[in-house]
Design an enzyme around this catalytic site. Structure first.
Site, PDB file in Angstrom:
ATOM      1  N   GLU A 123       0.430  -0.865  -0.049  1.00 51.36           N
ATOM      2  CA  GLU A 123      -0.374   0.042  -0.116  1.00 51.36           C
ATOM      3  C   GLU A 123       1.081   1.387  -0.195  1.00 51.36           C
ATOM      4  O   GLU A 123       1.671   1.283   0.628  1.00 51.36           O
ATOM      5  CB  GLU A 123      -1.165  -0.174   1.087  1.00 51.36           C
ATOM      6  CG  GLU A 123      -1.999  -1.509   0.942  1.00 51.36           C
ATOM      7  CD  GLU A 123      -2.764  -0.878   2.432  1.00 51.36           C
ATOM      8  OE1 GLU A 123      -3.724  -1.685   2.481  1.00 51.36           O
ATOM      9  OE2 GLU A 123      -1.981  -0.711   3.333  1.00 51.36           O
TER      10      GLU A 123
ATOM     11  N   CYS B 175      -0.766   7.059   9.010  1.00 49.89           N
ATOM     12  CA  CYS B 175       0.167   6.268   9.777  1.00 49.89           C
ATOM     13  C   CYS B 175      -0.326   5.335  10.136  1.00 49.89           C
ATOM     14  O   CYS B 175      -0.535   5.017  11.453  1.00 49.89           O
ATOM     15  CB  CYS B 175       0.965   7.436  10.409  1.00 49.89           C
ATOM     16  SG  CYS B 175       2.113   9.157  10.010  1.00 49.89           S
TER      17      CYS B 175
END
Ligand code: SAH
Ligand code: SF4
Length: 359
Positions: free
Chosen positions: A98, A340
């Protein structure tokens, strides 16, 4: 990419050109076509030979039989609703990779992965819950090229951060090859690239020596070994004293380049005033900045994000004792699990994956 076809981005552009020229000679086609093909791949964002409209149809078909354009396959794009866009790619084995495009003034930051999953196994990070394998340089480059080619919601790149899945300095072969290729083949300046790492013995110095213009971010998260080792299992291999010594060596090698220390704030774990004071003391004398990242929730992880007041209090306590810049990371992408630490939280991740634990 289908099995058996050679991906053009698997090699540096110069070597690919030679391979293409050999193939073109076999086909009785002119050698200049090789440069034309490479321009399509690196500058014009072609994702298939079909798109290379100025090549003869038969040549395109012959190329598609022998070569693939990229090593990774585009699977889907998931807009996060806050402008960030998560891109899911698959390796030839079907492992998920990803990347995230994060619009910023003047372009977008491309957050790329260096592995499918991560062997470091930090308990607060979704990528650390599984590990398939590290990526080759061309697979890291493909994320950049394919995101750029996708356009749409993700503007043209203005910066690159190796802050997706995986630990860049553990995958030194992939990271180093990527950094060399992106500079030479895509003309992206090293100053626009940031490598984020938990620290791997010997590799911070190697980064400083080989790529002194690339920016360094070190994931610290704690100023005490006991806390840090509990958060980052692999940190046991590099105690804080050794990490700081490597940072000082890096600063020397790069003539005082500023290092950003990332600090994920976890409620009740590392967000108190004593932790802030210890962090300030640890960074004294280093050309440093601190980037505070309030924890983004990860399913199954036993951590919580501190309240906003606690984040502000930590930042204030730090600023009172530390002269470098203290910034708070803007968290985009949460709605698509693209913020994150959330990469790899899709169900696809665990297919045949090794559970985390040990490097
Ligand atoms: N492996 C490298 C780079 C990828 S992680 C590293 O750890 O530095 C990029 C950043 O995201 C790191 O600073 C990491 O600590 C942070 N991160 C991981 N999980 C997070 C979470 N759940 N919430 C907020 N930040 C997280
Ligand atoms: Fe790996 Fe970084 Fe996630 Fe830790 S935070 S598991 S090192 S990607």
């Amino acid at each position: 990419m289908s099995a058996g076809r050679f991906p053009l981005t698997a090699l540096r552009a110069e070597e690919t050109r030679r391979r293409l020229e050999a193939f073109l000679a076999e086909m009785g086609a002119p050698a200049y076509r090789a440069r034309q093909i490479l321009a399509w791949v690196y500058d014009r964002g072609a994702r298939s030979f079909e798109e290379m409209r100025d090549l003869p149809r038969e040549l395109r078909a012959a190329l598609a039989e022998r070569f693939a354009v990229h090593s990774l396959r585009r699977e889907r794009e998931t807009p996060a609703g806050d402008e960030a866009c998560k891109h899911l790619f698959l390796t030839r084995e079907g492992y998920p990779v990803e990347s995230v495009g994060i619009p910023v003034p003047g372009g977008a930051t491309y957050c790329l992965s260096v592995a499918s999953g991560c062997p470091v196994g930090c308990g607060f990070c979704a990528s650390g819950a599984f590990f398939h394998r590290f990526l080759a340089p061309g697979e890291i480059l493909d994320q950049y090229l394919l995101m750029k080619a996708a356009g749409g919601r993700t503007p043209a790149p203005s910066g690159i951060v190796l802050m997706g899945m995986g630990e860049p300095l553990l995958n030194w072969r992939g990271t180093r090859g990527f950094l060399a290729a992106i500079g030479a083949d895509c003309a992206v300046g090293a100053r626009r690239i940031t490598v984020s790492t938990v620290g791997v013995p010997g590799r911070l110095e190697a980064l400083g020596r080989e790529f002194p213009q690339v920016k360094l971010a070190v994931s610290l998260h704690a100023a005490e070994d006991s806390v840090r080792a509990a958060l980052i299992p692999a940190a046991a291999r590099m105690p804080i004293a050794a990490l700081m010594a490597a940072c000082r060596a890096y600063a020397e090698l790069t003539h005082g380049r500023r290092i950003t220390f990332e600090y994920v704030l976890l409620a009740g774990v590392n967000d108190g005033p004593r932790a802030a004071a210890a962090l300030a003391a640890l960074l004294k004398g280093l050309p440093a900045a601190v980037n505070l990242i309030p924890y983004n929730p990860v399913a199954g992880a036993a951590f919580a994000r501190p309240a906003e007041a606690a984040v502000a209090a930590f930042a204030a306590a730090l600023r009172a004792r530390f002269t470098g810049a203290v910034t708070l990371r803007r968290s985009l992408g949460g709605a698509a699990n693209a913020a994150c630490g959330q990469l790899g939280s899709e169900p696809a991740r665990s297919r045949g994956a090794r559970r985390r634990g040990g490097v």
